[in-house]
Design a protein around this motif. Structure first.
Motif, PDB file in Angstrom:
ATOM      1  N   UNK A  83      11.125  87.708 121.953  1.00  0.00           N
ATOM      2  CA  UNK A  83      10.540  88.973 122.385  1.00  0.00           C
ATOM      3  C   UNK A  83      11.381  90.176 121.966  1.00  0.00           C
ATOM      4  N   UNK A  84      12.671  89.962 121.687  1.00  0.00           N
ATOM      5  CA  UNK A  84      13.497  91.086 121.244  1.00  0.00           C
ATOM      6  C   UNK A  84      13.530  91.226 119.729  1.00  0.00           C
ATOM      7  N   UNK A  85      12.730  90.425 119.038  1.00  0.00           N
ATOM      8  CA  UNK A  85      12.549  90.625 117.603  1.00  0.00           C
ATOM      9  C   UNK A  85      13.491  89.863 116.710  1.00  0.00           C
ATOM     10  N   UNK A  86      14.143  88.836 117.221  1.00  0.00           N
ATOM     11  CA  UNK A  86      15.059  88.060 116.392  1.00  0.00           C
ATOM     12  C   UNK A  86      14.461  86.708 116.030  1.00  0.00           C
ATOM     13  N   UNK A  87      14.937  86.165 114.934  1.00  0.00           N
ATOM     14  CA  UNK A  87      14.587  84.815 114.509  1.00  0.00           C
ATOM     15  C   UNK A  87      15.727  83.915 114.952  1.00  0.00           C
ATOM     16  N   UNK A  88      15.434  82.963 115.821  1.00  0.00           N
ATOM     17  CA  UNK A  88      16.488  82.136 116.394  1.00  0.00           C
ATOM     18  C   UNK A  88      17.183  81.308 115.319  1.00  0.00           C
ATOM     19  N   UNK A  89      18.410  80.890 115.625  1.00  0.00           N
ATOM     20  CA  UNK A  89      19.254  80.222 114.635  1.00  0.00           C
ATOM     21  C   UNK A  89      18.616  78.950 114.092  1.00  0.00           C
TER      22      UNK A  89
END
Length: 434
Positions: A308-314
């Motif tokens: 939801x905060x706009x990141x692509x998880x590792x």
């Protein structure tokens, strides 16, 4: 490496011209969800009232909390379109498909037809679609595509039309069609991935009228590619390429261009906070999906779900970069290839074929390195003095012998693990075989 709903392949004007790996983002909208294993929390919570979802909302949110209250919580505060674009470029994909709107109606651009339920008016206060489009086109050689859901679960006009058995057409006239024309004119996607007909036929959506404009008058008329989800009954029957179902992988050649739209997370199209490591496909499993799909004439749409905060998880970034490293070695057997007369081998399991007829090349992609050092291939018919065999990423000619009736035995080089051209699957280039 296909908000929903991200390689022989240059992304073409026609989907049938090449094999393409895609990256899809499971976002729209990346609102908080109950670690649910799916991308439909509103539907499961409010419509189907599945206890898992009802209880999650009861235990974690105020009694009067509504789904639309998630809007302000969708911040995308760490969303960096340039960073996303660089990851996608590194994945080896040739085009991406961003979910611009899913079935709950929240648009990732400032749609005037979705007042106060879009990413410019609510939450991020940003045009996510535009930012990613600009980054993709400025920083990569990928082609930009958009997913768009035709219907919306709880839109009052759609529900009224549905109640009339779709004799009324208020929703497509006032919402769907204006938004479709808008995103095509504004963002000029070269892939338009329709979804969610809501049980309504194509005449309700005026799909033929819109597609006629798209292919004859729109700014992307010479490059756009569309799928097959343009009304009830059209899937797997009409479209530039068929999707047939989610996670569709028939395992055999189809007469029409098709796509394997699947997810890295085995159970979800969106980000799950409660996902464990075994819930994600390994890179070995993803390579297997890719080679099998391409050998059977399909494209691969490999989905990831941002937070939801706009990141692509590792875990998603790792899988994308692993796929890119595999393609750097073996992309020759994937990009711009054609299907061969046989899709897989009859002697050795887990061997899949592609070809480049004009170059008299056949590629044998194998997923298990034989302990004997000999790879038995039952399909190729070799010609002494003309046939050559190479291991991609190794380069030197390999010795081979012909089998009695048909096929060859290739002598693989004795390589230590650190000398292997890649870790998860390999490809032989066979020149002048029948």
């Amino acid at each position: 490496m296909c908000p929903q709903e991200p390689p022989a392949i240059s992304a073409p004007a026609s989907a049938s011209a090449a094999r393409v790996t895609e990256v899809g983002q499971g976002w729209p909208p990346a609102l908080p969800r109950p670690g649910d294993g799916e991308q439909r929390p509103w539907w499961y919570w409010q419509k189907e009232k599945i206890p898992k979802f009802v209880n999650f909302m009861k235990d974690n949110y105020p009694p009067d909390f509504k789904y639309e209250d998630f809007g302000p919580l969708f911040t995308a505060k760490f969303f960096n379109a340039n960073q996303w674009a660089d990851i996608f470029q590194a994945s080896g994909a040739k085009y991406i498909v961003l979910t611009s709107k899913h079935h709950e109606g929240f648009t990732l651009w400032g749609s005037e037809y979705s007042w106060n339920w879009n990413a410019v008016d609510e939450g991020p206060k940003r045009d996510i679609v535009k930012e990613l489009e600009v980054a993709i086109r400025n920083r990569t050689d990928l082609h930009f595509g958009l997913y768009y859901s035709l219907f919306e679960w709880f839109h009052p006009l759609f529900l009224e039309d549905k109640f009339s058995l779709f004799h009324k057409r208020q929703f497509p006239v006032s919402k769907t069609l204006p938004e479709l024309y808008k995103i095509v004119n504004k963002y000029q996607p070269e892939v338009l991935w329709a979804d969610g007909d809501g049980g309504a036929p194509d005449v309700y959506w005026n799909s033929t009228g819109f597609l006629a404009w798209l292919y004859n008058e729109s700014p992307v008329r010479d490059t756009v590619v569309t799928n097959d989800r343009w009304g009830a009954g059209t899937i797997c029957k009409h479209g530039g390429y068929y999707t047939c179902s989610d996670r569709y992988n028939p395992g055999h050649l189809l007469p029409h261009k098709w796509e394997n739209c699947m997810t890295i997370d085995k159970f979800s199209w969106g980000y799950r906070r409660d996902a464990g490591i075994h819930d994600y496909l390994t890179i070995e499993e993803l390579v297997e999906q890719l080679v099998e799909t391409v050998a059977c004439g399909g494209n691969l749409l490999m989905n990831i779900g941002p937070t939801q905060d706009g990141t692509i998880s590792a875990i998603f970034e790792e899988r994308l970069r692993q796929m890119g490293s595999w393609l750097k070695v073996n992309g020759e057997a994937i990009y711009e290839t054609h299907t061969w007369r046989s899709q897989n081998d009859t002697v050795t399991p887990d061997v899949w074929y592609t070809s480049k007829p004009t170059e008299k090349l056949v590629y044998a992609m194998f997923l298990k390195w034989p302990t004997s050092g000999q790879l038995f291939l039952g399909q190729p018919k070799a010609t002494p003095g003309a046939t050559e065999v190479k291991l991609l990423g190794h380069g030197q000619l390999l010795n081979w012998t012909a089998l009695k009736d048909s096929g060859i035995v290739a002598e693989l080089p004795p390589l230590a693990p650190h000398q292997m051209p890649c870790e998860w699957g390999w490809a032989l280039a066979l020149t002048n075989v029948l």
